[in-house]
Write a protein that holds these residues in place. Structure first.
Motif, PDB file in Angstrom:
ATOM      1  N   ALA A  39       0.845  -1.197   0.000  1.00 11.35           N
ATOM      2  CA  ALA A  39       0.000   0.000   0.000  1.00 11.35           C
ATOM      3  C   ALA A  39       0.876   1.241   0.000  1.00 11.35           C
ATOM      4  O   ALA A  39       1.884   1.305   0.709  1.00 11.35           O
ATOM      5  N   ARG A  40       0.478   2.216  -0.795  1.00 12.84           N
ATOM      6  CA  ARG A  40       1.176   3.500  -0.868  1.00 12.84           C
ATOM      7  C   ARG A  40       0.211   4.622  -0.490  1.00 12.84           C
ATOM      8  O   ARG A  40      -0.939   4.392  -0.124  1.00 12.84           O
ATOM      9  N   ARG A  41       0.683   5.845  -0.609  1.00 12.25           N
ATOM     10  CA  ARG A  41      -0.158   6.994  -0.307  1.00 12.25           C
ATOM     11  C   ARG A  41      -1.282   7.130  -1.331  1.00 12.25           C
ATOM     12  O   ARG A  41      -1.198   6.605  -2.434  1.00 12.25           O
ATOM     13  N   HIS A  42      -2.320   7.851  -0.931  1.00 12.02           N
ATOM     14  CA  HIS A  42      -3.483   8.103  -1.786  1.00 12.02           C
ATOM     15  C   HIS A  42      -4.169   6.806  -2.208  1.00 12.02           C
ATOM     16  O   HIS A  42      -4.729   6.705  -3.304  1.00 12.02           O
ATOM     17  N   GLU A  43      -4.092   5.768  -1.341  1.00  8.24           N
ATOM     18  CA  GLU A  43      -4.772   4.488  -1.568  1.00  8.24           C
ATOM     19  C   GLU A  43      -4.298   3.791  -2.844  1.00  8.24           C
ATOM     20  O   GLU A  43      -5.068   3.105  -3.512  1.00  8.24           O
ATOM     21  N   ASP A  44      -3.029   3.952  -3.173  1.00  8.04           N
ATOM     22  CA  ASP A  44      -2.448   3.215  -4.292  1.00  8.04           C
ATOM     23  C   ASP A  44      -2.041   1.831  -3.804  1.00  8.04           C
ATOM     24  O   ASP A  44      -1.422   1.692  -2.741  1.00  8.04           O
ATOM     25  N   LEU A  45      -2.373   0.798  -4.573  1.00  8.30           N
ATOM     26  CA  LEU A  45      -2.094  -0.577  -4.183  1.00  8.30           C
ATOM     27  C   LEU A  45      -1.290  -1.265  -5.281  1.00  8.30           C
ATOM     28  O   LEU A  45      -1.632  -1.181  -6.465  1.00  8.30           O
ATOM     29  N   TYR A  46      -0.208  -1.937  -4.866  1.00 13.43           N
ATOM     30  CA  TYR A  46       0.642  -2.692  -5.782  1.00 13.43           C
ATOM     31  C   TYR A  46       0.685  -4.146  -5.311  1.00 13.43           C
ATOM     32  O   TYR A  46       0.687  -4.420  -4.110  1.00 13.43           O
ATOM     33  N   MET A  47       0.715  -5.056  -6.264  1.00 10.30           N
ATOM     34  CA  MET A  47       0.737  -6.480  -5.952  1.00 10.30           C
ATOM     35  C   MET A  47       2.006  -7.112  -6.515  1.00 10.30           C
ATOM     36  O   MET A  47       2.341  -6.903  -7.685  1.00 10.30           O
ATOM     37  N   TRP A  48       2.688  -7.872  -5.669  1.00 10.59           N
ATOM     38  CA  TRP A  48       3.866  -8.638  -6.066  1.00 10.59           C
ATOM     39  C   TRP A  48       3.481 -10.110  -6.131  1.00 10.59           C
ATOM     40  O   TRP A  48       2.991 -10.670  -5.153  1.00 10.59           O
ATOM     41  N   ALA A  49       3.684 -10.730  -7.279  1.00 13.37           N
ATOM     42  CA  ALA A  49       3.497 -12.174  -7.436  1.00 13.37           C
ATOM     43  C   ALA A  49       4.873 -12.778  -7.677  1.00 13.37           C
ATOM     44  O   ALA A  49       5.528 -12.464  -8.683  1.00 13.37           O
TER      45      ALA A  49
END
Length: 299
Positions: free
Chosen positions: A102-112
């Protein structure tokens, strides 16, 4: 003559023993092959970083319910300690990792990631809709195994083939999973459109409730969750290493917000400039005071 008969009987017995020995060896090889048959032992470690919102938590809960071979761990304290994730996966006896950052401003990144040696795919998650939010009519058994359906576009590019292989290991439920049920009643679909990966979950309905009699009819009903993944980079190792693929079309949300602020700032500057030009035109149109003006006559 008797000697010849004895010799033939002895040779026949030797041949029979050889054939029996060959049959025993073939049976042993078959048993050994069955014993050495490779089993699909895929386990996935699911965790997130600090700062995730309620929608992100609900998405993780939905994925945990869909994948019975998932082990959920506590949140990772620091986002700069990704090198610890392969060790956590090893401690939990997992050979795959699904990490949400999770980052600022509700940014979401996924690592597979395929641990411990990689490769890793980093993706940006957008358009998240959970099961509770969608309120779809479909339903599936918790812990059931799902079929994986990949778009043909995955086989057209190298990064698509690699991503498909990683998703197969992560989302493919093995038969020997401890919490898996012996049923296949839903399909997980992955489609590529506009250089993005669209995830959907459908239930397999064998019979139409409106037509109770007659031949069985198979249809699909969406269950949820649904989300869109934008590939960013593919790394050679687990959460690190050389960049194997970089998406040239990806623009980070921070860059988009910065461009939007610059655009809004440009509009403000144009408005202030227009106000200054208007005031200058008013000053130019103002006439000089006449000699017979009231202020001069009665001064």
């Amino acid at each position: 003559m008797a000697t010849i008969l004895k010799t033939q009987k002895a040779n026949a017995l030797k041949g029979k023993r050889k054939v029996d020995a060959m049959d025993v060896d073939e049976d042993a090889d078959a048993v050994e092959t069955q014993v050495k048959r490779k089993k699909n032992k895929q386990r996935v470690l699911l965790l997130s970083s600090r700062g995730v919102t309620h929608r992100m938590r609900h998405l993780m809960n939905d994925l945990e319910a869909l994948l019975p071979h998932v082990k959920k761990d506590s949140k990772l304290d620091s986002k700069n300690q990704l090198h610890l994730l392969p060790e956590l996966a090893d401690l939990n006896n997992c050979n795959n990792t699904l990490y949400f950052e999770a980052r600022r401003h509700e940014d979401l990144y996924m690592w597979a990631t395929k641990t411990p040696n990689g490769p890793s795919v980093k993706m940006h998650v957008q358009n998240i809709h959970t099961m509770d939010e969608l309120k779809m009519t479909g339903n599936c058994l918790k812990g059931s195994r799902g079929l994986l359906s990949f778009d043909a576009a995955f086989d057209e590019t190298e990064w698509g083939k690699l991503t498909k292989e990683i998703f197969t290991h992560i989302f493919g439920v093995p038969v020997t999973a401890r919490k898996a049920k012996p049923f296949i009643d839903h399909i997980l679909t992955f489609s590529i459109l506009d250089s993005k990966i669209w995830f959907r979950n459908f239930q397999i309905v064998e019979k139409d409730p409106a037509v109770p009699n007659g031949p069985p009819q198979t249809s699909l009903v969406e269950i949820g969750p649904r989300f869109v993944l934008t590939p960013i980079r593919i790394f050679e190792g687990a959460f690190h290493g050389a960049t194997v693929y970089s998406n040239p079309e990806f623009i980070s949300p921070a860059a988009m917000r910065s461009a939007l602020r610059r655009q809004q700032g440009g509009k403000y500057g144009q408005r202030k400039k227009a106000e200054e030009e208007t005031s200058k035109r008013k000053d130019l149109r103002q006439m000089e005071e006449d000699e017979l003006a009231v202020s001069k006559v009665f001064a």
